[in-house]
Enzyme design. Structure first.
Site, PDB file in Angstrom:
ATOM      1  CD  GLU A  44      10.711  33.955  18.231  1.00  0.00           C
ATOM      2  OE1 GLU A  44      11.222  33.341  17.274  1.00  0.00           O
ATOM      3  OE2 GLU A  44       9.707  34.660  18.115  1.00  0.00           O
ATOM      4  CG  ASN A  55       8.030  37.263  16.214  1.00  0.00           C
ATOM      5  OD1 ASN A  55       8.291  36.180  15.717  1.00  0.00           O
ATOM      6  ND2 ASN A  55       8.817  37.849  17.099  1.00  0.00           N
ATOM      7  CD1 TRP A 102       5.822  25.925  11.338  1.00  0.00           C
ATOM      8  CD2 TRP A 102       6.359  24.818   9.494  1.00  0.00           C
ATOM      9  NE1 TRP A 102       6.039  24.625  11.685  1.00  0.00           N
ATOM     10  CE2 TRP A 102       6.386  23.927  10.573  1.00  0.00           C
ATOM     11  CE3 TRP A 102       6.675  24.346   8.222  1.00  0.00           C
ATOM     12  CZ2 TRP A 102       6.694  22.577  10.430  1.00  0.00           C
ATOM     13  CZ3 TRP A 102       6.981  23.009   8.064  1.00  0.00           C
ATOM     14  CH2 TRP A 102       6.991  22.145   9.171  1.00  0.00           C
ATOM     15  CG  ASP A 149       5.943  34.164  18.493  1.00  0.00           C
ATOM     16  OD1 ASP A 149       6.487  34.655  17.487  1.00  0.00           O
ATOM     17  OD2 ASP A 149       6.286  33.074  18.998  1.00  0.00           O
TER      18      ASP A 149
END
Lengths: 181, 574
Positions: free
Chosen positions: B198, B275, B401, B318
């Site tokens: 990010e 991502n 995750w 994402d």
């Protein structure tokens, strides 16, 4: 300050922003509530209070400043959390603005007792409510004969009950409710 | 029971009876023990339980018939933990090794919870870490423990006394690099990667010499000029109609934040890649943006890429592909297969041939509308939704995750999922600045549908991305959770255990067909792995956000899970 330092107890990390970006973000947050002004002109908050406490009978379901019912959400700070547009639409088309947590629930216990109320919390196995009499109750869902979340609000539309001017007055009054200062 | 474990048990039993203290036989953990974890089911030696990351325990003391007798045995609290405690412990010969936020390591008596030592790491003040800054755990090799740090280093710690042995840099924390994943130790190296997708990092997987900390190899998850795959970071058109970033690959994301797997026979290590950056503004980085949203298979000795498969080409949602690669040898369509099972954040459950990366099948695990199927090459046919229309799943994905599990006994794959959670994505061009700040490139608006007409309810709270308190105000209207059991070959669901709120809790299965999991609501739950029936549950009083494990000390089986600021350990009565 909170943006810059974070809020560790809530898991919010600090965010480094330069002064220009930080100022812009704060300005945006401060003005979020005024972005959705709705279609009504500003009204008279004093007249709006009289309608809420009288003709509108709002306190038969809602609570403001220690007075009223627990059937619907407490409105004591609605002016700090909702825009004028959302309040207006809640008055004329309540179902369109109804948050899922505020949908009325109907519970039938194993012995046949019927309880109507509003959810305060729910998980896979239990539900916590405040019933229409203002009593807190917690239930184990598998033990209930019926647990139903109703799709529609118990609140009527005031579209035909109040004039446009009266609606403006009510919205103006509700916007003054900011909670304990 | 292995010989060293038998000796440990005898020593421990004698000590307990005569001297009232215990001494475990704590032998080093060489590579050979990590390969043969099945021989010592009392331990939990890697993040995924074994190199195949099956999250499966061969312990048998706890069964579906006695699960209802499970009692709280001990707890461990760490008051300085803020944010989500996502760590998975290791258990090595009676000692539990656990990371606690931000980057401490604690060694505990796994039978009592009493502390031997605590290692404290001082992070740089220039942290640029996204998304709560967790740490997910440790690796062990020999006598050393390995931990990644929020300021993008990896440290080696003496497992006996908690002193630091070496420290090596993975990335520049000022630019948003961090390490939150548990490392993976293979042979004589320890492998990790950098988070920061990010914040515009350029991702990497890196191996260090386990004894010295010297870098052995690295693999750039965003290839540069001359590296295979760089061509998928396409050049900007001469006159772009919207902002296009000619240097997009230099800050293209591809983070690593969940531990990979390893096949000793093939000597391949498999890692999921995060991502692309910026997350939502795809037009400014034309192309497929390899190796973001992919699994990469690397030679464990050299880091050389053997194959890759990209789950989400040119991701604008994402949809990090950082899930745990689950490896298993199965019969697939009548033939033996060295399989890789991948329950992906993008909502698809995949079966790949792990020898060559060939796509074999992809099955939605829930409502998905970002794609409509696959072409002949296994590439998703993407169906980008019009502006303002919700996309399923939302950016937290159908899964994420937390570890799934594969049970060789039941032959089923188990996945924690989010159901009916959507968001409205909106990409906004953003120029990269090397400051380690958010580089998301857009917005994600919550979508909570009205039961009357399906339109979004303005302002209605949606499922929190990471943390929740004890009150659920968003309700199941915004999404709910479940554990699903999947036939790994067909992708078809066998059973479903629903939860009211979503879940970020991994799954462990056992050789007695127990399934251990939890959810955001704070319930630790034991299910029958064959049927999904609930056998036992306890309210732990706070959000669970990690992988429960099971282990044994002195012949007694324990179940450990973290909720809020507390690690809870349960066992059957003595």
């Amino acid at each position: 300050m909170v943006i810059s330092t974070g809020f560790p107890a809530a898991g919010m990390p600090p965010t480094r922003l330069d002064p220009v970006d930080l100022g812009g973000l704060v300005a945006y947050l401060r003005n979020m509530n005024s972005i959705d002004r709705g279609s009504l002109k500003p009204g008279n908050a004093d007249r709006g209070r009289m309608i809420v406490e009288g003709k509108g009978a709002c306190l038969s379901c809602h609570r403001i400043g220690g007075t009223g019912s627990y059937k619907g959400p407490n409105l004591s700070a609605i002016g700090a959390t909702k825009s004028a547009g959302i309040i207006e639409r809640s008055l004329v088309d309540p179902n369109s603005q109804l948050w899922p947590i505020n949908r009325p629930v109907r519970i039938v216990t194993r012995n046949g007792t019927v309880i109507n109320g509003r959810r305060l919390n729910e998980d896979s196995f239990t539900v916590q409510i405040v019933d229409d009499e203002g009593r807190l109750a917690s239930f184990s869902k598998p033990t209930l004969r019926e647990f139903k979340v109703l799709d529609k609000a118990g609140m009527p539309s005031y579209k035909d009950e109040l004039s446009g001017e009266e609606l403006s007055d009510v919205v103006s009054y509700l916007l003054t409710l900011k909670g304990p200062q | 029971m292995t010989s060293h474990w038998r000796r440990a048990s005898i020593v421990a039993l004698g000590a307990a009876l005569v001297l009232s203290f215990r001494v475990w036989a704590q032998t080093p953990v060489p590579f050979e023990r990590l390969v043969a974890t099945a021989k010592e089911p009392h331990n939990w030696l890697t993040y995924g339980g074994d190199y195949f990351s099956q999250h499966y325990s061969r312990l048998t003391q706890l069964t579906p018939s006695n699960a209802k007798s499970l009692n709280l045995d001990w707890t461990y609290q760490w008051p300085n933990v803020t944010g989500g405690w996502q760590a998975t412990p290791l258990v090595v010969d009676g000692i539990m090794y656990l990371t606690q936020r931000p980057n401490d390591v604690v060694a505990l008596d796994a039978a009592t919870g009493r502390v031997f030592w605590i290692y404290r790491y001082d992070n740089s003040i220039d942290l640029g870490v996204c998304c709560g800054g967790p740490n997910r755990g440790l690796a062990i090799l020999g006598d050393l423990l390995f931990m990644g740090t929020l300021d993008a280093h990896i440290v080696a710690i003496d497992a006996k006394d908690g002193t630091q042995v070496w420290k090596s840099k993975v990335g520049d924390s000022k630019l948003g690099y961090s390490v939150t994943t548990a490392p993976l130790a293979i042979k004589d190296v320890v492998i990790t990667g950098a988070g920061g997708g990010e914040y515009g990092i350029r991702g990497l997987i890196v191996a260090f010499d386990a004894k010295t900390g010297k870098e052995r190899w690295r693999f750039n998850t965003v290839p540069g000029p001359g590296e295979k795959g760089h061509e998928t970071w396409e050049k900007c058109p001469p006159n772009p109609t919207t902002y296009c970033d000619p240097e997009a690959w230099t800050h293209g994301g591809g983070s690593i934040w969940v531990t990979g797997s390893y096949d000793p026979e093939l000597n391949l290590t498999y890692w999921g890649v995060g991502n692309p950056s910026p997350d939502y503004s795809g037009d400014q980085r034309p192309g497929d943006n390899l190796y973001t949203g992919s699994v990469v298979a690397l030679d464990a000795d050299t880091g050389q890429l053997k194959w890759h498969y990209q789950f989400t080409p040119h991701d604008v949602y994402d949809f990090d592909a950082v899930q745990v690669p689950v490896l298993a040898d199965i019969t697939f369509r009548g033939a033996p297969l060295k399989a890789m099972f991948w329950a992906n954040r993008n909502g698809i459950y995949y079966v790949l041939d792990r020898t060559n990366g060939k796509f074999l099948s992809g099955t939605p695990m829930g409502k998905v509308n970002w794609m409509s199927g696959f072409d002949a090459n296994g590439r998703p046919i993407q169906t980008r939704q019009p502006p303002g229309v919700p996309t399923y799943p939302g950016h937290q994905g159908i899964t994420n995750w937390y570890s799934p599990s594969f049970s060789p006994r039941t032959g089923l794959m188990y996945v924690s999922i989010w159901e009916n959670n959507a968001e409205i994505y909106g990409g906004v061009p953003v120029e990269y600045k090397p400051t380690g700040r958010m580089f998301g490139g857009g917005t994600i608006a919550p979508y909570v549908p009205s039961p009357e007409n399906g339109r979004g309810i303005p302002g209605a709270p949606s499922v929190p991305s990471l943390r929740r308190g004890p009150i659920n105000t968003w309700t199941d209207a915004a999404g709910s959770g479940a554990v699903i059991a999947i036939d790994p070959a067909t992708g078809k669901p066998r059973w479903r255990f629903g939860m009211y709120d979503v879940t970020d809790v991994g799954i462990t299965t056992t050789a007695t067909d127990l399934l251990i999991t939890g959810g955001r609501e704070g319930y630790l739950q034991l299910l029958d792995a064959r049927t999904g029936a609930l056998l036992w549950r306890r309210n732990l009083g706070a959000q669970m956000l990690s992988n429960p494990i099971t282990y044994a000390v002195n012949g007694k089986q324990y179940v450990t899970a973290i909720a809020g600021l507390t690690l809870y350990t349960f066992a059957l009565p003595d």
